[in-house]
Design an enzyme around this catalytic site. Structure first.
Site, short mmCIF file in Angstrom:
data_model
loop_
_atom_site.label_atom_id
_atom_site.label_comp_id
_atom_site.label_asym_id
_atom_site.label_seq_id
_atom_site.Cartn_x
_atom_site.Cartn_y
_atom_site.Cartn_z
N PHE A 62 -93.17 62.80 -39.80
CA PHE A 62 -91.97 63.53 -39.10
C PHE A 62 -91.50 62.76 -37.91
O PHE A 62 -92.41 62.31 -37.08
CB PHE A 62 -92.29 65.01 -38.84
CG PHE A 62 -91.93 65.77 -40.16
CD1 PHE A 62 -91.30 65.54 -41.09
CD2 PHE A 62 -92.79 67.12 -40.17
CE1 PHE A 62 -91.13 66.50 -42.32
CE2 PHE A 62 -92.37 68.07 -41.14
CZ PHE A 62 -91.74 67.56 -42.20
N GLU A 63 -90.30 62.93 -37.66
CA GLU A 63 -89.77 62.65 -36.23
C GLU A 63 -89.87 61.26 -35.87
O GLU A 63 -90.30 60.68 -34.63
CB GLU A 63 -90.27 63.48 -35.26
CG GLU A 63 -89.93 65.21 -35.54
CD GLU A 63 -88.59 65.58 -35.66
OE1 GLU A 63 -87.62 64.74 -35.37
OE2 GLU A 63 -88.58 67.02 -35.98
N GLY A 64 -89.89 60.27 -36.96
CA GLY A 64 -90.24 58.75 -36.60
C GLY A 64 -91.86 58.76 -36.73
O GLY A 64 -92.63 59.42 -36.25
#
Length: 601
Positions: A409-411
Site C-alpha cells: 500500500f501507499e507505494g
C-alpha cells in the site's frame, strides 16, 4: 485543543528530516501522554465503535458482506467518525491531524474494515477536500461526511503501480465541451463495488495527468468483479473499465496536467496515517497473544511462563512503543505547522498541504517501519499460538494475512526506502537541510576517534548515545555515497535502502528516548518505558551499524573501503544489558495491564 507544541514554539517547529541534525530531546514532541482530553474522548468513542460494532461482525465482513460495510460506514458517519478531515463549512468537524491519526488507530482492529474506512475517509475524500472547487465540495463532502455516499480512489493500472504517472487511461474533451470522455481501466480499487463516487486519474490528450470526480452511474463506467485476495478479504476490491465514459466537464478535479499534485499529496498523508493505522491491530494482537499464552498449557505450565514466549511478548511491545512514538511525534509536527491558522481562510488547505509535504520523509518512515513492525509482530503472534495460529477459528490467522498488504500500500516499501534517503539528499542539495556540513563534522569526529556523548546521566544515556551514533552513521554513509556516485546514486538502490534503514532506527531511538524522558514523573523515569526503549535498542544498534557497513561495502573498494570501515568502528557502540531482566520488566507490565501497558484510553 490540538496536541501541538506550545504556542510560543509554534514558529520553531523543526523542519522535515531535522531530527537527523538535532540532539535528542532538543525540542518537546507530541506523544500519547500529551493528548488533550477531547482527543482522548474522541479516540475512546472510535475504539468503542470498533470493539462493539466491527469486531463482532468480523466473519460477515470476511465473507464480503458489502451491505454490512456500507451500513457500518453510515453508523460511523452518525458518530462523526467520517468527518474529521472535512471542513466544518461542508458538514465536517475539521479536527487536527493528531485526532485524525487517533481515529486511524482506533479503526485498525480489523484489517478489512480499516482499509474500507481509510479508503473512504482518506484517499477517496481528501482529494476533493484539498483540490475540489467550492461547487464540488458543496456537492460531495456533506454526503461523504455522513456516509450517505461512499468514496473510492482509482489510480493503479495494469502497467502503472508505483509509477503512477505511467497511467494509460485517457481523457479527451467532447466536441461540445460539456464532457470529458474517458477510456481505459483501473485495478485494485478499494470500495469499488459499492462506492458512489470515484477520484479517477487519466491523461488529458494522452499526456496531461489529471484528476476527475466520476460518479458510479456515469455512462460508460463498468465496475468489474470482486478480486479474491490473500488478505483483507472482506474489503471490496474491483477493477474499473471506462469505455467512452462521459464525465461532466465541471467534474475536472484541480487543474489539467496537475494530477500528480493530488496523487503525491494523498500518498504522503496516507503514508503518515499508515503508521497509526497499524497500531490498533498491533495492540489487539499483542493482547490476544498474551491471553492465549496465559491459557494454553504445555508440560503442565502456561506457556506465558516460558522465557522464549515472554521474549516474543516483550519484543512485540517494544515495536509498538517505537511506532507509536514516531507516529504521534510526526502528527504533532504537522499540527504545529498549522497552529493558530484560521481554518476558514482561503489559504488554509494550501498551508495544510505544505505541512504534510514538509514531513514527507517522516511519513515514508512511518509507512515502512509501521508496516514491517506489524508484520514482525503478527508473525510472533502466530508463533505464540502454535498450530492454533494456522486455524481460521483464531483471529491471528486473519491478522497475519491482512498484515501483508501494508508493505505494498501507499507505494511499496522499496519505493519508500528510496524516497527516505533520496529526499534527504535532495533537500540537502537545495540547502534546506545541513546534511553535507554535518556529515563533514562527523568525518572530522571519526578521524579523531570521537563518539557522541550523552547530555544526561540517566538510565537512557546509552540509548541517547545510540541514537546520536545512528544519526552519524546515516550522515557519514550518505556523504560517502553521494561523493562516490554523484548523480548516479539513485541507481544504487541497495545503498540508499540500507542507509534509509539507519535513518529509520535513528528516528525511532530519538523518539523513544525523548518520549520516555518527557513522561518522567518528578524526575524519575518509568522503568517500563526505559525497558521498552532498551529492548528496541538491543536490536537497532547493531542493525544500524551493519546496514551502514553494508552500504559502504557496496560503495567503495580496496584501501578506500578499509579506511572507512576502520573509521566507522568508532560508532560501533554496545551497552551490555541482561535481556531477561528487560523482558521481565516489560512482560510483568503487560500482565498487569492485560495488554499493552501504555494505552491512551
Amino acid at each position: 485543543m490540538a496536541a501541538v507544541l506550545e504556542p510560543a514554539q509554534s514558529k520553531e517547529i523543526p523542519a522535515g528530516g531535522a531530527f537527523l541534525f538535532q540532539e535528542v530531546g532538543a525540542t518537546r514532541i507530541v506523544t500519547p501522554e500529551t493528548l488533550a482530553e477531547d482527543q482522548r474522548l474522541f479516540f475512546k468513542t472510535a475504539l468503542q465503535f470498533s470493539r462493539e460494532k466491527v469486531l463482532p461482525q468480523a466473519e460477515r465482513i470476511e465473507a464480503k458482506d458489502n451491505a454490512l460495510l456500507r451500513d457500518l460506514l453510515r453508523q460511523a458517519g452518525e458518530l462523526g467518525l467520517l468527518s474529521v478531515d472535512i471542513p466544518e463549512a461542508y458538514g465536517g468537524t475539521g479536527l487536527d491531524k493528531t485526532t485524525s491519526l487517533l481515529l486511524a488507530e482506533a479503526m485498525s482492529l480489523n484489517g478489512s474494515w480499516s482499509v474500507t474506512f481509510g479508503a473512504h475517509t482518506g484517499i477517496g475524500t481528501l482529494p476533493i477536500v484539498w483540490f475540489g472547487n467550492a461547487a464540488q465540495k458543496e456537492k460531495y463532502l456533506p454526503k461523504l461526511a455522513t456516509g450517505e455516499w461512499v468514496a473510492a480512489y482509482a489510480l493503479t493500472e495494469q502497467g502503472s503501480g508505483s509509477d503512477a504517472l505511467g497511467a494509460k487511461t485517457k481523457a479527451v474533451r467532447s466536441p461540445d465541451g460539456k464532457h470529458w470522455i474517458l477510456n481505459g481501466s483501473k485495478l485494485y480499487i478499494t470500495n469499488a463495488a459499492f462506492a458512489d463516487v470515484f477520484v479517477v486519474f487519466a491523461k488529458v490528450d494522452g499526456d496531461k495527468f489529471t484528476g476527475f470526480i466520476v460518479e458510479k452511474d456515469t455512462p460508460g463506467l463498468t465496475v468489474g468483479p470482486e478480486e479474491h485476495k490473500m488478505g483483507i478479504r472482506g474489503s471490496s476490491t474491483c477493477p474499473l473499465y471506462f469505455e467512452d465514459a462521459r464525465v461532466p466537464a465541471e467534474n475536472l478535479l484541480g487543474e489539467i496536467g496537475k494530477g500528480h499534485k493530488i496523487a503525491f499529496n494523498i500518498l504522503n498523508y496516507g503514508r503518515l496515517k499508515l503508521g497509526a493505522g497499524v497500531l490498533g491491530g498491533m495492540k489487539l494482537q499483542l493482547q490476544n497473544a498474551l491471553h492465549f499464552t496465559q491459557e494454553r498449557k504445555q508440560f503442565g505450565t502456561p506457556i506465558v511462563q516460558f522465557p522464549l514466549s515472554r521474549e516474543k511478548l516483550a519484543r512485540m511491545a517494544a515495536l509498538i512503543h517505537a511506532v507509536e512514538s514516531m507516529t504521534y511525534r510526526t502528527a504533532g509536527l504537522v499540527d504545529g505547522r498549522l497552529f493558530g491558522r484560521d481554518k476558514s481562510a482561503p489559504d488554509y488547505e494550501a498551508n495544510l498541504l505544505a505541512a504534510v509535504e514538509e514531513y514527507a520523509i517522516e511519513s515514508s518512515i512511518m509507512k515502512v517501519h509501521g508496516s514491517e513492525s506489524l508484520n514482525a509482530l503478527v508473525d510472533d503472534a502466530v508463533q505464540l499460538h502454535g498450530g492454533a495460529g494456522y486455524i481460521e477459528e483464531y483471529p491471528v490467522e486473519r491478522a497475519y494475512r491482512d498484515a501483508r498488504i501494508n508493505r505494498i500500500f501507499e507505494g511499496t516499501n522499496e519505493i519508500n526506502r528510496m524516497l527516505i534517503a533520496g529526499m534527504l539528499l535532495k533537500r540537502a542539495v537545495k540547502g534546506d537541510l545541513p546534511l553535507f556540513a554535518m556529515a563533514g563534522n562527523v568525518a572530522e569526529e571519526l578521524s579523531r576517534g570521537e563518539r557522541p556523548r550523552a547530555r544526561g546521566e540517566d538510565a537512557l544515556a546509552p540509548q541517547e548515545v545510540a541514537a546520536e551514533s545512528a544519526k552519524r552513521l546515516a550522515l557519514h554513509g550518505l556523504r560517502v555515497a553521494a561523493e562516490t556516485f554523484g548523480t548516479d546514486l539513485e541507481k544504487h538502490q541497495e545503498v540508499l535502502a540500507a542507509l534509509s534503514d539507519v535513518v529509520m532506527d535513528a528516528f525511532a531511538l530519538d523518539s523513544m528516548v525523548t518520549r520516555t524522558r518527557q513522561a518522567a514523573s518528578q524526575g524519575k523515569l518509568d522503568p517500563v518505558r526505559v525497558a521498552l526503549t532498551q529492548l528496541y535498542a538491543l536490536d537497532a544498534v547493531p542493525r544500524a551499524y551493519d546496514r551502514t557497513r553494508r552500504a559502504l561495502c557496496a560503495t567503495l573498494q580496496g584501501d578506500a573501503l578499509d579506511k572507512e570501515l576502520k573509521r566507522l568502528a568508532t560508532l560501533d557502540v554496545f551497552t551490555p544489558y541482561n535481556p531477561a531482566e528487560l523482558r521481565e520488566t516489560v512482560v510483568k507490565a503487560l500482565e498487569q495491564a492485560n495488554g499493552y501497558p501504555l494505552s491512551q484510553e
